[in-house]
Design an enzyme around this catalytic site. Structure first.
Site, short mmCIF file in Angstrom:
data_model
loop_
_atom_site.label_atom_id
_atom_site.label_comp_id
_atom_site.label_asym_id
_atom_site.label_seq_id
_atom_site.Cartn_x
_atom_site.Cartn_y
_atom_site.Cartn_z
N SER A 102 144.77 38.25 92.38
CA SER A 102 143.59 37.66 93.00
C SER A 102 143.36 36.28 92.37
O SER A 102 144.09 35.89 91.47
CB SER A 102 142.37 38.55 92.76
OG SER A 102 142.03 38.50 91.38
N LYS A 103 142.34 35.61 92.83
CA LYS A 103 142.02 34.27 92.32
C LYS A 103 141.91 34.25 90.81
O LYS A 103 142.39 33.34 90.14
CB LYS A 103 140.69 33.80 92.92
CG LYS A 103 140.84 33.27 94.32
CD LYS A 103 139.98 32.02 94.50
CE LYS A 103 140.34 31.31 95.78
NZ LYS A 103 139.52 31.72 96.91
N ARG A 104 141.27 35.27 90.31
CA ARG A 104 141.04 35.39 88.86
C ARG A 104 142.36 35.34 88.07
O ARG A 104 142.40 34.94 86.92
CB ARG A 104 140.32 36.73 88.71
CG ARG A 104 140.16 37.34 87.37
CD ARG A 104 139.25 38.57 87.54
NE ARG A 104 139.90 39.64 88.29
CZ ARG A 104 140.68 40.56 87.74
NH1 ARG A 104 140.91 40.54 86.45
NH2 ARG A 104 141.23 41.50 88.48
N HIS A 105 143.46 35.77 88.68
CA HIS A 105 144.75 35.77 88.00
C HIS A 105 145.53 34.47 88.17
O HIS A 105 146.64 34.35 87.69
CB HIS A 105 145.65 36.87 88.57
CG HIS A 105 145.13 38.25 88.37
ND1 HIS A 105 144.68 39.03 89.42
CD2 HIS A 105 145.00 39.01 87.27
CE1 HIS A 105 144.31 40.19 88.95
NE2 HIS A 105 144.48 40.21 87.65
N GLY A 106 144.99 33.56 88.93
CA GLY A 106 145.75 32.34 89.19
C GLY A 106 146.37 32.34 90.57
O GLY A 106 147.32 31.60 90.83
#
Ligand code: GLU
Length: 473
Positions: A247-251
């Site tokens: 997800s976004k949180r992971h890059g």
């Protein structure tokens, strides 16, 4: 499996839906398709799946094309726009109807809602029950809206020999008669994909395994049309470092963020994406030519790869060191101008180019490179960072003053001369060269890290170097 397509020249495709950026997972799918086509001497096609009119946007299309160009994933021929082919999709639906492989379904939304309610209550899977499948067309309510559904096989099972997942089997009783054409005459996604892949001559469908279930329905349609069946390779999705879906949180950002915000080189991103789910022995650094030579579907892993930003950064550092100096200078220049908040002069551009060999060995990305070069362009007197300031205490200043005098006396401002001069200061003070370099570096760069001190002196030149020292003495 039915007809094998192995003997046809290889045609792969990337088929993004332009509802957002080219994200890292999409870029990897594109890369795998590109590499396979190039490896096999085939074609790599691009199809923009813009049938979702509400969510498809022009900026998203631009971002996808831009991202692919940046990664060097050139496609053969013009991009195909799916929405423009709606008439052709409808034509195939009607052909299936004429052949008896499809039928008109007049079930109303209310009826279907009721059916779902009953199935839910009975804890059955929610599936269309085929209520119009075998009814005589004469029973059709006059003038009522209808959809066209595929008359899918109900008996037996289908096995896909997926090149990544292995043999995957689904019973036909688990698949209902999917809609091909909606009541307003527009094609469904399932119909459009199959027709386009066929018309584009696609032989290999390489895509995320979130599409594996679709493949069984798509195959039913392909078989009804008696078209050649593509070879499927469903690639596991990318996960974050914690094992959860990316997800976004992971890059999981748009590819543009890797370029614009992180300052990464496309060859590093390509190498990283390649290794994210594909391997060749324990090779880590694989440039483009090597990748084209090695890439095969057998090397794609069966379990989801984990995204690892550190690894991407390390690869980027490697490609920075390998990269051509002039190219790096061009890529770093906008960042330098932005940080200086002014245009660079042509003399400054030339200085940046001369400094690249010394900066790139320590820069992990273009931002780092630009940042590391700023001391060259800052106006005197330089701002000192805190650590640099502490190096310029009284003993530091005294050393600096001595260094200044021997440097001023050099006849030739060359690295060997400069080094010999500083060495005499260190020797007479009975300290190491590094100890003299510290206050010197602080005065010349305003920082405690920089390229080698003699390279810094050489880059700045005699006049500027001596003036920066005088500012601190
Ligand atoms: N447009 C689909 C997507 O972006 C891909 C369809 C396909 O590859 O078959 O997920």
């Amino acid at each position: 499996m039915g007809a094998s397509t192995e003997t046809r020249p290889v045609v792969t495709r990337f088929a993004p839906s332009p509802t957002g950026f080219l994200h890292i997972g999409g870029a990897r799918t594109a890369l795998f398709n590109w590499l396979y086509a190039r490896h096999m001497g085939g074609k790599f096609l691009l199809r923009i799946e813009d049938t979702d009119r509400a969510r498809s946007t022009e900026p998203a299309i631009e971002a996808i094309l831009d991202g692919m160009r940046w990664l060097g994933l050139d496609w053969d021929g013009d991009a195909v726009y799916q929405f423009a082919r709606a008439d052709r999709h409808a034509e195939v639906a009607n052909e299936l109807l004429a052949k008896g492989h499809a039928y008109r379904c007049y079930a109303t939304p209310e009826e279907l809602a009721e059916l779902r309610e009953q199935q839910r209550a009975a804890k059955q899977p929610l599936r269309y029950d085929g209520r119009w499948r075998d009814r005589d067309p004469s029973e059709a309510p006059a003038g009522a809206p209808f959809v066209i559904r595929l008359k899918a096989p109900r008996e037996g099972e289908v096995t896909i020999e997926d090149r990544v997942q292995g043999a995957v089997t689904v019973r036909n009783s688990e698949l209902d008669d999917m809609i091909l054409l909606r009541s307003d005459g527009t094609p469904t996604y399932m119909l459009a994909v199959v027709v386009d892949d066929h018309d584009m001559g696609v032989t290999h469908v390489i895509r995320g395994d979130d599409h594996l279930n679709n493949a069984f329905r798509q195959l039913a349609l392909i078989r009804a049309m008696e078209w050649p069946e593509p070879i499927y390779a469903h690639v596991p999705l990318i996960h974050g470092a914690d094992g959860a879906k990316l997800s976004k949180r992971h890059g999981a950002l748009g590819v543009d963020a890797y370029r614009d915000e992180m300052g990464l080189l496309p060859e590093a991103v390509n190498n990283y994406l390649l290794r994210l789910g594909w391997g060749h022995g324990d090779a880590e650094i694989i440039d483009r030519d090597q990748a084209v030579e090695w890439f095969d579907l057998g090397g794609i892993g069966r379990s989801p790869a984990r995204f690892d930003m550190k690894k991407l950064e390390n690869l980027n550092g490697h490609y920075m060191r390998e990269a051509d100096d002039a190219r790096l200078a061009d890529l770093a220049a906008p960042g330098v101008a932005k940080a200086l908040d002014r245009e660079m002069t042509s003399a400054e551009r030339a200085l940046l180019l001369r400094s690249v060999p010394f900066l790139k060995v320590r820069a992990k990305d273009l931002n780092d490179l630009a940042d590391g070069s700023l001391f060259l362009f800052r106006a005197r007197p330089l701002d000192m960072d805190e650590k640099a300031n502490t190096l310029l205490d009284e003993p530091g200043k005294a050393l600096l003053a001595q260094a200044r005098d021997v440097l001023a006396a050099t006849s030739d401002w060359s690295v060997p001369e400069l080094e010999a001069a500083i060495r005499t200061v260190a020797e007479s003070a009975g300290i190491g060269l590094g100890k003299v370099a510290q206050p010197l570096r602080a005065a010349l760069t305003g920082r405690t890290t920089s390229p080698g001190i003699f390279d810094v002196l050489a880059l700045l030149g005699r006049e500027e170097s001596l003036a920066r020292m005088d500012d601190r003495i």
